[in-house]
Write a protein that holds these residues in place. Structure first.
Motif, PDB file in Angstrom:
ATOM      1  N   THR A 238    -112.534 -13.527   9.106  1.00  0.00           N
ATOM      2  CA  THR A 238    -111.455 -13.883   8.187  1.00  0.00           C
ATOM      3  C   THR A 238    -111.154 -15.343   8.475  1.00  0.00           C
ATOM      4  O   THR A 238    -111.007 -15.720   9.642  1.00  0.00           O
ATOM      5  CB  THR A 238    -110.198 -13.036   8.445  1.00  0.00           C
ATOM      6  N   MET A 239    -111.100 -16.188   7.455  1.00  0.00           N
ATOM      7  CA  MET A 239    -110.880 -17.613   7.709  1.00  0.00           C
ATOM      8  C   MET A 239    -110.118 -18.266   6.566  1.00  0.00           C
ATOM      9  O   MET A 239    -110.485 -18.101   5.398  1.00  0.00           O
ATOM     10  CB  MET A 239    -112.223 -18.309   7.928  1.00  0.00           C
ATOM     11  N   LEU A 240    -109.059 -18.984   6.920  1.00  0.00           N
ATOM     12  CA  LEU A 240    -108.311 -19.750   5.941  1.00  0.00           C
ATOM     13  C   LEU A 240    -108.874 -21.164   5.911  1.00  0.00           C
ATOM     14  O   LEU A 240    -109.024 -21.802   6.959  1.00  0.00           O
ATOM     15  CB  LEU A 240    -106.831 -19.786   6.324  1.00  0.00           C
ATOM     16  N   VAL A 241    -109.205 -21.622   4.712  1.00  0.00           N
ATOM     17  CA  VAL A 241    -109.746 -22.968   4.526  1.00  0.00           C
ATOM     18  C   VAL A 241    -108.664 -23.788   3.825  1.00  0.00           C
ATOM     19  O   VAL A 241    -108.262 -23.451   2.706  1.00  0.00           O
ATOM     20  CB  VAL A 241    -111.023 -22.934   3.660  1.00  0.00           C
ATOM     21  N   VAL A 242    -108.177 -24.828   4.495  1.00  0.00           N
ATOM     22  CA  VAL A 242    -107.112 -25.665   3.919  1.00  0.00           C
ATOM     23  C   VAL A 242    -107.647 -27.079   3.707  1.00  0.00           C
ATOM     24  O   VAL A 242    -108.153 -27.698   4.647  1.00  0.00           O
ATOM     25  CB  VAL A 242    -105.884 -25.734   4.851  1.00  0.00           C
ATOM     26  N   ASP A 243    -107.573 -27.547   2.496  1.00  0.00           N
ATOM     27  CA  ASP A 243    -107.854 -28.964   2.239  1.00  0.00           C
ATOM     28  C   ASP A 243    -106.963 -29.437   1.105  1.00  0.00           C
ATOM     29  O   ASP A 243    -106.124 -28.663   0.615  1.00  0.00           O
ATOM     30  CB  ASP A 243    -109.349 -29.216   1.958  1.00  0.00           C
ATOM     31  N   SER A 244    -107.121 -30.686   0.701  1.00  0.00           N
ATOM     32  CA  SER A 244    -106.164 -31.240  -0.260  1.00  0.00           C
ATOM     33  C   SER A 244    -106.231 -30.507  -1.605  1.00  0.00           C
ATOM     34  O   SER A 244    -105.296 -30.567  -2.396  1.00  0.00           O
ATOM     35  CB  SER A 244    -106.410 -32.734  -0.445  1.00  0.00           C
ATOM     36  N   ALA A 245    -107.318 -29.777  -1.850  1.00  0.00           N
ATOM     37  CA  ALA A 245    -107.434 -29.031  -3.106  1.00  0.00           C
ATOM     38  C   ALA A 245    -106.651 -27.723  -3.070  1.00  0.00           C
ATOM     39  O   ALA A 245    -106.439 -27.094  -4.106  1.00  0.00           O
ATOM     40  CB  ALA A 245    -108.893 -28.761  -3.414  1.00  0.00           C
ATOM     41  N   GLY A 246    -106.243 -27.277  -1.882  1.00  0.00           N
ATOM     42  CA  GLY A 246    -105.491 -26.033  -1.791  1.00  0.00           C
ATOM     43  C   GLY A 246    -105.940 -25.191  -0.610  1.00  0.00           C
ATOM     44  O   GLY A 246    -106.699 -25.657   0.241  1.00  0.00           O
ATOM     45  N   SER A 247    -105.484 -23.945  -0.583  1.00  0.00           N
ATOM     46  CA  SER A 247    -105.842 -23.044   0.516  1.00  0.00           C
ATOM     47  C   SER A 247    -106.651 -21.875  -0.031  1.00  0.00           C
ATOM     48  O   SER A 247    -106.337 -21.350  -1.098  1.00  0.00           O
ATOM     49  CB  SER A 247    -104.583 -22.477   1.177  1.00  0.00           C
TER      50      SER A 247
ATOM     51  N   ALA B 105    -102.615 -17.119  15.778  1.00  0.00           N
ATOM     52  CA  ALA B 105    -101.379 -17.039  15.010  1.00  0.00           C
ATOM     53  C   ALA B 105    -101.252 -18.126  13.956  1.00  0.00           C
ATOM     54  O   ALA B 105    -100.355 -18.070  13.126  1.00  0.00           O
ATOM     55  CB  ALA B 105    -100.183 -17.089  15.957  1.00  0.00           C
ATOM     56  N   ASP B 106    -102.134 -19.133  13.960  1.00  0.00           N
ATOM     57  CA  ASP B 106    -102.002 -20.194  12.953  1.00  0.00           C
ATOM     58  C   ASP B 106    -102.128 -19.625  11.544  1.00  0.00           C
ATOM     59  O   ASP B 106    -101.404 -20.035  10.629  1.00  0.00           O
ATOM     60  CB  ASP B 106    -103.078 -21.267  13.159  1.00  0.00           C
ATOM     61  N   LEU B 107    -103.047 -18.701  11.386  1.00  0.00           N
ATOM     62  CA  LEU B 107    -103.264 -18.114  10.062  1.00  0.00           C
ATOM     63  C   LEU B 107    -102.023 -17.356   9.569  1.00  0.00           C
ATOM     64  O   LEU B 107    -101.507 -17.679   8.484  1.00  0.00           O
ATOM     65  CB  LEU B 107    -104.514 -17.221  10.099  1.00  0.00           C
ATOM     66  N   PRO B 108    -101.487 -16.388  10.325  1.00  0.00           N
ATOM     67  CA  PRO B 108    -100.236 -15.771   9.853  1.00  0.00           C
ATOM     68  C   PRO B 108     -99.088 -16.765   9.692  1.00  0.00           C
ATOM     69  O   PRO B 108     -98.256 -16.605   8.796  1.00  0.00           O
ATOM     70  CB  PRO B 108     -99.914 -14.713  10.919  1.00  0.00           C
ATOM     71  N   TYR B 109     -99.053 -17.789  10.529  1.00  0.00           N
ATOM     72  CA  TYR B 109     -97.975 -18.783  10.413  1.00  0.00           C
ATOM     73  C   TYR B 109     -98.010 -19.469   9.054  1.00  0.00           C
ATOM     74  O   TYR B 109     -96.975 -19.752   8.458  1.00  0.00           O
ATOM     75  CB  TYR B 109     -98.117 -19.825  11.533  1.00  0.00           C
ATOM     76  N   LEU B 110     -99.207 -19.701   8.541  1.00  0.00           N
ATOM     77  CA  LEU B 110     -99.327 -20.441   7.280  1.00  0.00           C
ATOM     78  C   LEU B 110     -99.364 -19.550   6.046  1.00  0.00           C
ATOM     79  O   LEU B 110     -99.177 -20.032   4.928  1.00  0.00           O
ATOM     80  CB  LEU B 110    -100.596 -21.297   7.295  1.00  0.00           C
ATOM     81  N   THR B 111     -99.663 -18.260   6.247  1.00  0.00           N
ATOM     82  CA  THR B 111     -99.884 -17.386   5.085  1.00  0.00           C
ATOM     83  C   THR B 111     -99.071 -16.097   5.112  1.00  0.00           C
ATOM     84  O   THR B 111     -98.938 -15.433   4.088  1.00  0.00           O
ATOM     85  CB  THR B 111    -101.366 -16.945   5.013  1.00  0.00           C
TER      86      THR B 111
END
Lengths: 358, 358
Positions: free
Chosen positions: B45-54, B28-34
């Motif tokens: 399917t993978m969300l990549v989050v870093d200081s440059a963006g998502s 659920a982390d992915l739907p929580y953030l997106t």
């Protein structure tokens, strides 16, 4: 006893591959070897297989639901850490194969506890067992396919026009249960431009005259999965819709005809893709041609370029080419097929034509 | 925009914890953030989050179903390996936090590609965000709780006696949909000796006079989960059944009364357990007292001995003590509760008494 035989075959595979211990958690490998299935939640359930035997590590509160089998049961208490239990059963510097779908948080915990062990995927050990279905499994896949075929046969009498995708999808789900499934797992109803999205989620869009509608659905029955897709049109189809549908059907039938023991998985994908490329739609066939099916909807073998796995009798998989014209419409036709000693036969046999519905 | 705010808070957490990149896949982390949700299948399917963006890495065939959000979309083709795509976006010797439910086969592939990176669980970063629900989330949890309360209110008019557990369970599932859930997720109907198995799978057992029946069910509505349990008896209860039920209810109500900001999760478990131990049933309460709930049925915080996490306003979790007498009967009473500024209030409010049904 089928489960004991499967474990023996796995042990042979482990010995050939130099694997000491197999650890299976979430996914179908565990029920395949034990008959025991649980919900993938945060409480670890794990089957530990080594030459000394099989042990099922389960949360204490779920121990009462485990039917006795040819494995020992170790129940862990809510206040203990099940990874400590599992790690103690593993060779500290041995070769350990882990089920692919095991949560990574558990792998991290095992890596911490067994820093000298070598971890690998258990799939290469289990794939040869699971991909070739035995007679009982084929019977169950046939029964599941017959159920969705009965739903397919009812689809032309469903009202599409003027209703929301979501309403029609709900009806498809209900029909799967009525016709004999224990559960529906997915029910794609993708209309108009949405039909160009292969994994479309049924939406609030109202289905209109002229729409192409892809209906792709499946579920489970006695543990085994179904998966079929048919494409419909609301009112008379255009020449282009007819041509796209005919191309997909031709690709699907030629792929089926190309199946035989010894052919590679990627060659079947190549046949379907060749037909679609030939017709000028190559860039619009944006997914592989098919996937194995059994205890899981998607399992090995995958019919995709790069997979030179060889087809063998008893393998069951989908053949489901599609053409997706972005913003306009898409077509997909899907059957589950089974490889025989000489060729392959479809388990789904409902009408594949572009049926006109209202 | 709620998702952008959540990502900003996550970035703050990452910076505090010295984490360079967060990778989120199944769970659920992915739907929580997106707001984007997909089926956990073999296509990554993978969300990549870093200081440059998502960046959302998705299978090409699912790209059309992603609604535009505050992230970039990178679609991978069927013949490419998505782990190559993700690994290229990661710092080769950085600190990478991974969602707990990510399949271990993907973690193994990342470990291979990034041998110098340090991997850890993303949960400590996301837990503080997800555990405290905002007003909109609380509204959705209240609505989901109200739906199952309407089902609970209908249960006394359901016929139990002479019917199989599985038939009654199906009726419970249907009622969840009728009352407003998008899907039912579980529907335990555990009768007679089966009620002593907390996670009993509804069976072919016929419910008889004198049986205690635990009904524990939940589903999803607008993305948020419900979970409630009530215990019934077929015909007049025995003195022992009444006593066990009264003990569980007392434990449940005292645990609720003990909830307040600042109390530890384990202290609430201790209160419920203390009441049950006092009554002489301590060894028969074989599970923790509760679990957080939100986008997932089970999430942080867990009310279990050893968890000294502190309750905060906005946390929502179950309180569900039980007593299970093996081979005889069991009782469980479960509500979802929400921590307020001063104490806690139940979101489920259906009749908790030991109701006699036929």
């Amino acid at each position: 006893m089928v489960f004991a035989q499967r474990v023996r075959t796995l042990l042979d595979q482990m010995s050939l591959a130099g694997v000491d211990t197999v650890l299976l958690s979430v996914g179908a490998d565990l029920p395949y070897l034990t008959g025991y299935e649980t919900t993938p939640l945060e409480r670890l359930t794990m089957l530990v297989v080594d030459s000394a035997g099989s042990t099922l590590v389960v949360p204490e509160l779920e121990a009462p639901r485990v039917a006795p089998g040819e494995f020992e049961i170790v129940a862990w208490k809510e206040t203990s850490n099940p990874l400590d239990v599992v790690a103690k059963m593993c060779p500290p510097s041995g070769s350990i194969a882990l089920g692919d779908q095991t949560w990574s948080v558990f792998l991290m915990g095992l890596l911490e506890r067994l820093p000298k062990a070598r971890f690998r995927s258990a799939t290469p050990l289990l794939r040869p067992l699971r991909a070739r279905k035995d007679a009982a499994e084929i019977g169950l896949l046939e029964a599941a396919a017959a159920t969705v075929d009965r739903v397919s046969a009812r689809l032309p009498s469903v009202r599409f026009r003027g209703r929301r995708e979501r309403e029609v999808a709900r009806e498809v789900m209900d029909m799967m249960i009525q016709e004999g499934h224990d559960e529906g797992q997915f029910w794609i109803v993708a209309s108009g431009p949405n039909s160009a999205s292969p994994h479309h989620e049924p939406s609030e869009r109202t289905i209109e005259a002229g729409d192409v509608v892809v209906v792709d659905f499946g579920g489970r029955q006695a543990g085994y999965c179904s998966d079929t897709a048919r494409t419909f049109v609301i009112g008379e189809p255009t020449a282009e819709q007819i041509r796209v549908h005919a191309t997909v059907l031709e690709a699907q039938q030629q792929a089926l005809a190309a199946c035989r023991p010894g052919a590679t998985a990627e060659s079947i994908d190549g046949v379907a893709r060749g037909v679609i490329e030939q017709a000028g739609f190559g860039e619009y066939f944006i997914h592989r041609t098919g996937h194995g099916i059994g205890l899981e909807t998607h399992e090995h073998p995958y019919l995709v370029a790069g997979n030179n796995e060889v087809l063998e009798p008893g393998m069951c998989f989908s053949i489901e080419p599609g053409i997706y014209l972005p913003g306009r419409f898409g077509v997909r036709i899907e059957d589950i097929v089974m490889v025989t000693e000489s060729h392959a036969v479809p388990l789904n046999n409902s009408d594949r034509s572009l049926r006109v519905v209202s």
